[in-house]
Scaffold this motif. Sequence first.
Motif, PDB file in Angstrom:
ATOM      1  N   ASP A   8       0.778  -1.121   0.007  1.00  0.00           N
ATOM      2  CA  ASP A   8       0.010   0.156   0.301  1.00  0.00           C
ATOM      3  C   ASP A   8       0.816   1.270  -0.055  1.00  0.00           C
ATOM      4  O   ASP A   8       2.006   1.099   0.347  1.00  0.00           O
ATOM      5  N   ASP A  10      -0.171   5.132   0.650  1.00  0.00           N
ATOM      6  CA  ASP A  10      -0.481   6.223   1.669  1.00  0.00           C
ATOM      7  C   ASP A  10      -0.448   5.516   3.095  1.00  0.00           C
ATOM      8  O   ASP A  10      -1.425   4.474   3.187  1.00  0.00           O
ATOM      9  N   GLY A  11       0.386   6.047   3.897  1.00  0.00           N
ATOM     10  CA  GLY A  11       0.247   5.510   5.341  1.00  0.00           C
ATOM     11  C   GLY A  11       1.211   4.214   5.403  1.00  0.00           C
ATOM     12  O   GLY A  11       1.334   3.719   6.810  1.00  0.00           O
ATOM     13  N   GLU A 170      -0.170  -2.940   4.651  1.00  0.00           N
ATOM     14  CA  GLU A 170      -1.239  -2.106   4.947  1.00  0.00           C
ATOM     15  C   GLU A 170      -1.265  -1.156   6.156  1.00  0.00           C
ATOM     16  O   GLU A 170      -1.168  -1.843   6.920  1.00  0.00           O
ATOM     17  N   ASP A 171      -1.952   0.052   5.987  1.00  0.00           N
ATOM     18  CA  ASP A 171      -2.475   0.686   7.093  1.00  0.00           C
ATOM     19  C   ASP A 171      -3.816   0.858   7.419  1.00  0.00           C
ATOM     20  O   ASP A 171      -4.300   1.277   8.443  1.00  0.00           O
TER      21      ASP A 171
HETATM   22 MG    MG Z   1      -2.948   3.100   3.076  1.00  0.00          MG
END
Ligand code: MG
Length: 219
Positions: A8, A10-11, A170-171
């Motif tokens: 992933d 973003d984050g 993942e976040d």
């Molecule tokens: Mg993310």
Amino acid sequence: NIKGFAFDMDGVLADTAKFHSIAWRQIAEEVGTTWTPELAENLKGIDRMGSLDLILTTGGMADEYDLAAREALATKKNDNYRNLISELTPDDALPGMREFLAELKAAGYKMSIASASKNAGFIVDRLGISDYFEAIVDPASVAAGKPDPAIFKAAADVLNLAPEEVIGLEDSGAGIQSINGAGEMSVGIGDADALSDADILFASTKDVTLANIKANWPK
Ligand code: MG
Ligand code: B16
């Protein structure tokens, strides 16, 4: 036998989740939806129009905005967001992730990106990490966004690997559902409650190393 990693963005790679939150909060306040930490967490990983739908539904206003009005709000959010990310530099990679990418490359693993963001290519370029990845899955090419498994399945496909050979990172809770649904091993980074279905959980990107992942490898 793990041969690849699907990231992933973003984050996980980029410290940009905070900018999505700032830009969505402005839209939420404009339409009159109360901004809460729970809403902020639930928006993570959800694509642009899906995020707007969640904000409108949460405020009980799903019926009050037609497609044209929704598109105008989504465009306004993205314009604000693009402003916030326009000055990103390599320092905006999350702590430890550049080192982790280098470690994986040296060990011969293949890597791809499974981001819901249409801005992923721009951000990965600004961070100076695009050379690590064989491919960035185009989120417009998959039938349904996270939590649907399609994007993480595609992230294994572009590496010519089976899902069982890939670890996804993942976040977001939606992203962990996508990884698990694709049949990959899931690594969650962040909130323990939101990521309770992750096979392996880390509180911070600083903890993400190959040794720490192998130490938590599910039997
Ligand atoms: Mg993310
Ligand atoms: P855009 P990820 C997701 O990226 C974000 O978590 C989510 O907040 C955002 O709405 C979505 O991308 C779409 O982004 O509006 O830039 O196309 O976490 O899947 O890398």
